[in-house]
Enzyme design. Structure first.
Site: not given
Length: 382
Positions: A48, A227, A229, A255-256, A259, A299, A350, A352
């Protein structure tokens, strides 16, 4: 022993002079800061952080060296590394080599000996921004010009650059209970291990996987990883998730993956001023009323109603399930059917927790329970 001078320049023109740490050369990326006081090896190897220059707020970094057990992927992904006081000699029984030696071996350019507190305060006030580190350029103005030529993080689709090239399987530990198709958008190695510990066989698929690829493993559930981007620049994985939700496949994303779940449900995403990166972020789980300390690296965030009102989607009723208690940012989503049954969920952080607290480990159990409820079995539907 003489040191090599290094220069760090931010895109707004502020510069810092220090010493080289790691490889010599020049690098560019988005400057962000991480507040974790431990876990630097997991941070460095987290995909990430691709295309990001990571500033460590903890002053002493490298104390425990580097080992071969803790990496979260096969390489260091950060574009550059910024520390204040690197350890001169690592001291830990698991250490195999010093951190600066590992950075140099993998070609990661870093800088040490700068005021990371001042740099962090600057990023908090001005926001994450492009930066460059160089051990070959001494003129801040010249380096600044190259920094401003670098691509910003907004608008970048990067999952294809960090994903696995070939599918692979992480077998269940003990009796196999379920099969999960996990889309690798920059997955951390500990994530499929957490599922495997619960009797889940995880088929890790490339980010380019199609619905046919997912269905081919006969999954009891679908998982989207973390991830890098901009989620607003991603289309293929959003369409795949919509197809899976339309077929009623249980879903869990982190996370990603949170989104992209938001986008699949019809919500927008936006870029945070400086993001959440660290292992000490307080989050409220609205479904239980409990507060957990969590590990973050994001972000961008989902723009969804935080007043508790469900949003009607083609796949069910969507609502915000988790919020950050520092700034009220959306930290989780859930999708429920007409009878209120859980169909899919995601979190922005996260669970994990490598490295980090284990308060959120229950989310893997929640995913297992979701698959149990949808298959009507504790041993899966395959």
């Amino acid at each position: 022993m003489s040191s090599t001078p290094a220069l760090l320049v931010l895109e707004d023109g502020r510069s810092f002079h220090g010493e080289a740490f790691g490889a010599r050369g020049e690098t560019f990326g988005e400057a962000v800061f991480n507040t974790g006081m431990t876990g630097y090896q997991e941070t460095l190897t987290d995909p990430s952080y691709h295309r990001q220059v990571v500033v460590m707020t903890a002053p002493h970094v490298g104390n425990t060296g580097v080992n071969d057990e803790d990496p979260e992927s096969g390489k260091i992904w950060v574009a550059g590394y910024v520390v204040r006081d690197p350890a001169r000699v690592p001291s830990n029984w698991r250490s195999a080599r010093p951190l600066d030696e590992e950075l140099a071996a993998q070609g990661v350019v870093g800088i040490s000996g700068i005021d990371t507190r001042a740099l962090t305060r600057h990023l908090r006030e001005r926001g994450a921004m492009r930066a460059g580190i160089s051990t070959t350029e001494t003129d801040p103005a010249a380096l600044l010009a190259r920094v401003r030529d670098a691509a910003p993080m907004a608008g970048q689709e990067l999952a294809d650059q960090v994903t696995t090239k070939e599918a692979y399987v992480v077998p269940a530990q003990g009796e196999k209970r379920f099969t999960v198709a996990a889309l690798d958008l920059g997955i951390k190695a500990m994530t499929p291990q957490r599922l495997a510990e619960r009797g889940v066989e995880v088929h890790v698929l490339p980010a380019t996987a199609t619905l046919e690829d997912v269905l081919a493993v006969q999954p009891d559930g679908l998982f989207y990883s973390n991830g890098p981007g901009d989620p607003a620049a991603t289309t293929h994985q959003v369409e795949l998730l919509q197809q899976a939700l339309g077929r009623g496949v249980p879903y869990f994303g982190i996370c990603f993956g949170n989104q992209l779940f938001g986008r699949a449900l019809g919500f927008d995403t936006y870029k945070l001023t400086y993001g959440h990166r660290g292992i000490n972020q307080p989050v409220l789980d609205r479904t239980t009323g409990k507060v957990e300390v969590t590990a973050h690296n994001h972000g961008f965030a989902v723009d969804a109603p935080r007043d508790g009102t469900p949003t009607v989607t083609p796949y069910g009723a969507a609502a915000v399930s988790h919020v950050c208690l520092n700034d009220d940012v959306v930290e989780g989503l859930e999708l429920r059917g007409p009878d209120g049954e859980l169909r899919a969920f995601s979190v922005q952080y996260h669970p994990e927790a490598a490295a980090g607290p284990h308060d959120a480990a229950y989310l893997f159990d929640r995913f297992v329970t979701l698959m149990e409820s949808r298959t009507g079995s504790t041993t899966g539907g395959n």
